[in-house]
Design a protein around this motif. Structure first.
Motif, PDB file in Angstrom:
ATOM      1  N   GLN A  63       0.832  -1.202   0.000  1.00 60.58           N
ATOM      2  CA  GLN A  63       0.000   0.000   0.000  1.00 60.58           C
ATOM      3  C   GLN A  63       0.872   1.260   0.000  1.00 60.58           C
ATOM      4  O   GLN A  63       0.576   2.218  -0.706  1.00 60.58           O
ATOM      5  N   ALA A  64       1.939   1.245   0.750  1.00 65.03           N
ATOM      6  CA  ALA A  64       2.854   2.390   0.775  1.00 65.03           C
ATOM      7  C   ALA A  64       3.471   2.613  -0.603  1.00 65.03           C
ATOM      8  O   ALA A  64       3.627   3.768  -1.038  1.00 65.03           O
ATOM      9  N   ALA A  65       3.797   1.538  -1.314  1.00 68.83           N
ATOM     10  CA  ALA A  65       4.346   1.673  -2.672  1.00 68.83           C
ATOM     11  C   ALA A  65       3.314   2.308  -3.595  1.00 68.83           C
ATOM     12  O   ALA A  65       3.647   3.181  -4.410  1.00 68.83           O
ATOM     13  N   ARG A  66       2.037   1.901  -3.479  1.00 67.41           N
ATOM     14  CA  ARG A  66       0.974   2.514  -4.303  1.00 67.41           C
ATOM     15  C   ARG A  66       0.866   3.999  -4.019  1.00 67.41           C
ATOM     16  O   ARG A  66       0.669   4.800  -4.934  1.00 67.41           O
ATOM     17  N   GLU A  67       1.003   4.385  -2.747  1.00 65.48           N
ATOM     18  CA  GLU A  67       0.917   5.803  -2.372  1.00 65.48           C
ATOM     19  C   GLU A  67       2.069   6.609  -2.963  1.00 65.48           C
ATOM     20  O   GLU A  67       1.908   7.786  -3.248  1.00 65.48           O
ATOM     21  N   ALA A  68       3.234   5.981  -3.133  1.00 66.16           N
ATOM     22  CA  ALA A  68       4.427   6.689  -3.596  1.00 66.16           C
ATOM     23  C   ALA A  68       4.471   6.862  -5.110  1.00 66.16           C
ATOM     24  O   ALA A  68       5.212   7.704  -5.610  1.00 66.16           O
ATOM     25  N   LEU A  69       3.688   6.072  -5.838  1.00 68.23           N
ATOM     26  CA  LEU A  69       3.757   6.087  -7.302  1.00 68.23           C
ATOM     27  C   LEU A  69       2.624   6.904  -7.914  1.00 68.23           C
ATOM     28  O   LEU A  69       1.551   7.036  -7.310  1.00 68.23           O
ATOM     29  N   PRO A  70       2.841   7.417  -9.127  1.00 65.67           N
ATOM     30  CA  PRO A  70       1.742   8.074  -9.836  1.00 65.67           C
ATOM     31  C   PRO A  70       0.690   7.036 -10.205  1.00 65.67           C
ATOM     32  O   PRO A  70       0.928   5.831 -10.060  1.00 65.67           O
ATOM     33  N   PRO A  71      -0.463   7.477 -10.697  1.00 62.90           N
ATOM     34  CA  PRO A  71      -1.490   6.499 -11.092  1.00 62.90           C
ATOM     35  C   PRO A  71      -0.910   5.463 -12.060  1.00 62.90           C
ATOM     36  O   PRO A  71      -0.099   5.786 -12.924  1.00 62.90           O
ATOM     37  N   LEU A  72      -1.343   4.229 -11.887  1.00 62.06           N
ATOM     38  CA  LEU A  72      -0.825   3.147 -12.712  1.00 62.06           C
ATOM     39  C   LEU A  72      -1.313   3.257 -14.149  1.00 62.06           C
ATOM     40  O   LEU A  72      -2.456   3.656 -14.391  1.00 62.06           O
ATOM     41  N   PRO A  73      -0.461   2.896 -15.110  1.00 57.56           N
ATOM     42  CA  PRO A  73      -0.909   2.861 -16.496  1.00 57.56           C
ATOM     43  C   PRO A  73      -1.947   1.752 -16.680  1.00 57.56           C
ATOM     44  O   PRO A  73      -2.008   0.808 -15.901  1.00 57.56           O
ATOM     45  N   ALA A  74      -2.757   1.879 -17.724  1.00 53.98           N
ATOM     46  CA  ALA A  74      -3.765   0.856 -18.015  1.00 53.98           C
ATOM     47  C   ALA A  74      -3.086  -0.495 -18.171  1.00 53.98           C
ATOM     48  O   ALA A  74      -2.059  -0.615 -18.831  1.00 53.98           O
ATOM     49  N   GLY A  75      -3.643  -1.511 -17.543  1.00 44.15           N
ATOM     50  CA  GLY A  75      -3.110  -2.857 -17.647  1.00 44.15           C
ATOM     51  C   GLY A  75      -1.991  -3.190 -16.682  1.00 44.15           C
ATOM     52  O   GLY A  75      -1.530  -4.330 -16.653  1.00 44.15           O
ATOM     53  N   ALA A  76      -1.538  -2.233 -15.900  1.00 43.93           N
ATOM     54  CA  ALA A  76      -0.440  -2.490 -14.960  1.00 43.93           C
ATOM     55  C   ALA A  76      -0.964  -3.180 -13.701  1.00 43.93           C
ATOM     56  O   ALA A  76      -2.065  -2.889 -13.234  1.00 43.93           O
ATOM     57  N   ALA A  77      -0.181  -4.073 -13.190  1.00 45.72           N
ATOM     58  CA  ALA A  77      -0.521  -4.742 -11.927  1.00 45.72           C
ATOM     59  C   ALA A  77      -0.185  -3.810 -10.770  1.00 45.72           C
ATOM     60  O   ALA A  77       0.772  -3.027 -10.848  1.00 45.72           O
ATOM     61  N   VAL A  78      -0.966  -3.907  -9.714  1.00 42.21           N
ATOM     62  CA  VAL A  78      -0.683  -3.094  -8.526  1.00 42.21           C
ATOM     63  C   VAL A  78       0.592  -3.613  -7.867  1.00 42.21           C
ATOM     64  O   VAL A  78       0.929  -4.796  -7.986  1.00 42.21           O
TER      65      VAL A  78
ATOM     66  N   VAL B 162      13.481  -2.569  -4.491  1.00 46.22           N
ATOM     67  CA  VAL B 162      12.395  -2.335  -5.441  1.00 46.22           C
ATOM     68  C   VAL B 162      12.753  -3.043  -6.738  1.00 46.22           C
ATOM     69  O   VAL B 162      13.819  -2.809  -7.312  1.00 46.22           O
ATOM     70  N   GLN B 163      11.858  -3.896  -7.182  1.00 47.42           N
ATOM     71  CA  GLN B 163      12.073  -4.633  -8.422  1.00 47.42           C
ATOM     72  C   GLN B 163      11.042  -4.155  -9.442  1.00 47.42           C
ATOM     73  O   GLN B 163       9.839  -4.319  -9.239  1.00 47.42           O
ATOM     74  N   VAL B 164      11.520  -3.561 -10.533  1.00 48.82           N
ATOM     75  CA  VAL B 164      10.637  -3.118 -11.610  1.00 48.82           C
ATOM     76  C   VAL B 164      10.387  -4.330 -12.499  1.00 48.82           C
ATOM     77  O   VAL B 164      11.299  -4.844 -13.151  1.00 48.82           O
ATOM     78  N   GLU B 165       9.146  -4.782 -12.511  1.00 50.32           N
ATOM     79  CA  GLU B 165       8.779  -5.995 -13.241  1.00 50.32           C
ATOM     80  C   GLU B 165       8.483  -5.732 -14.713  1.00 50.32           C
ATOM     81  O   GLU B 165       8.708  -6.590 -15.549  1.00 50.32           O
ATOM     82  N   ARG B 166       7.929  -4.534 -14.984  1.00 50.43           N
ATOM     83  CA  ARG B 166       7.483  -4.272 -16.357  1.00 50.43           C
ATOM     84  C   ARG B 166       7.345  -2.775 -16.559  1.00 50.43           C
ATOM     85  O   ARG B 166       6.985  -2.039 -15.638  1.00 50.43           O
ATOM     86  N   LEU B 167       7.608  -2.322 -17.786  1.00 50.31           N
ATOM     87  CA  LEU B 167       7.354  -0.939 -18.192  1.00 50.31           C
ATOM     88  C   LEU B 167       6.206  -0.943 -19.187  1.00 50.31           C
ATOM     89  O   LEU B 167       6.180  -1.765 -20.104  1.00 50.31           O
ATOM     90  N   HIS B 168       5.263  -0.051 -19.002  1.00 47.00           N
ATOM     91  CA  HIS B 168       4.100   0.054 -19.881  1.00 47.00           C
ATOM     92  C   HIS B 168       4.228   1.313 -20.727  1.00 47.00           C
ATOM     93  O   HIS B 168       4.171   2.423 -20.200  1.00 47.00           O
ATOM     94  N   PRO B 169       4.405   1.158 -22.033  1.00 45.50           N
ATOM     95  CA  PRO B 169       4.536   2.345 -22.888  1.00 45.50           C
ATOM     96  C   PRO B 169       3.230   3.126 -22.949  1.00 45.50           C
ATOM     97  O   PRO B 169       2.135   2.560 -22.816  1.00 45.50           O
ATOM     98  N   ALA B 170       3.364   4.435 -23.135  1.00 45.43           N
ATOM     99  CA  ALA B 170       2.182   5.289 -23.282  1.00 45.43           C
ATOM    100  C   ALA B 170       1.455   4.894 -24.562  1.00 45.43           C
ATOM    101  O   ALA B 170       2.086   4.527 -25.560  1.00 45.43           O
ATOM    102  N   PRO B 171       0.108   4.954 -24.570  1.00 45.82           N
ATOM    103  CA  PRO B 171      -0.634   4.628 -25.799  1.00 45.82           C
ATOM    104  C   PRO B 171      -0.209   5.556 -26.937  1.00 45.82           C
ATOM    105  O   PRO B 171       0.163   6.696 -26.723  1.00 45.82           O
TER     106      PRO B 171
ATOM    107  N   GLU C 149       5.226  -2.069 -11.410  1.00 46.05           N
ATOM    108  CA  GLU C 149       5.187  -1.843 -12.848  1.00 46.05           C
ATOM    109  C   GLU C 149       5.036  -0.342 -13.030  1.00 46.05           C
ATOM    110  O   GLU C 149       4.294   0.305 -12.290  1.00 46.05           O
ATOM    111  N   LEU C 150       5.744   0.211 -14.008  1.00 38.88           N
ATOM    112  CA  LEU C 150       5.761   1.652 -14.214  1.00 38.88           C
ATOM    113  C   LEU C 150       5.384   2.007 -15.645  1.00 38.88           C
ATOM    114  O   LEU C 150       5.518   1.190 -16.553  1.00 38.88           O
ATOM    115  N   GLY C 151       4.950   3.251 -15.827  1.00 36.98           N
ATOM    116  CA  GLY C 151       4.715   3.777 -17.163  1.00 36.98           C
ATOM    117  C   GLY C 151       6.047   4.117 -17.808  1.00 36.98           C
ATOM    118  O   GLY C 151       7.039   4.383 -17.125  1.00 36.98           O
TER     119      GLY C 151
END
Length: 118
Positions: free
Chosen positions: A36-51, A105-114, A70-72
């Protein structure tokens, strides 16, 4: 001088409430707080990203935390990871009164902008 067998021993002083028992917070509870703290620290998740989710190992009064995010894309990955580390350490410390020895912190995936968005 020795006490006679069968003689009553003097009453002992009552144990104060703060010195009785023990509190144990399950690893999965600390992991939920960290996620939950990680969710609070990040900007809104990109579409399709896992929490964000976390795994925790607690050793007495210290926790080692691994947070998966997962990050944008594009983004400042280092800044996002630093924000997650700070927020997780602060929230876990404040809510469960536990030292946080490590936040990985392990970045699992990057989600490109549409396409079509700047």
């Amino acid at each position: 001088m020795t006490a006679e067998p069968g003689a009553a021993s003097p009453p002992s002083a009552p144990v104060p409430p703060g010195a009785r028992g023990a509190t144990r917070i399950a690893d999965r509870v600390v992991a939920k707080i960290a996620a939950q703290a990680a969710r609070e620290a990040l900007p809104p998740l990109p579409a399709g990203a896992a929490v964000p989710h976390a795994t925790v190992v607690v050793n007495q009064e210290s926790a080692r935390v691994r947070v998966h995010v997962e990050l944008g894309y594009p983004c400042d990955i280092g800044a996002h990871c630093a924000a997650v580390r700070r927020q997780v350490a602060e929230r876990v410390g404040a809510l469960v009164d536990m030292a946080v020895a490590e936040v990985a912190v392990q970045v699992e995936r990057l989600h490109p902008a549409p396409h079509g968005r700047a």
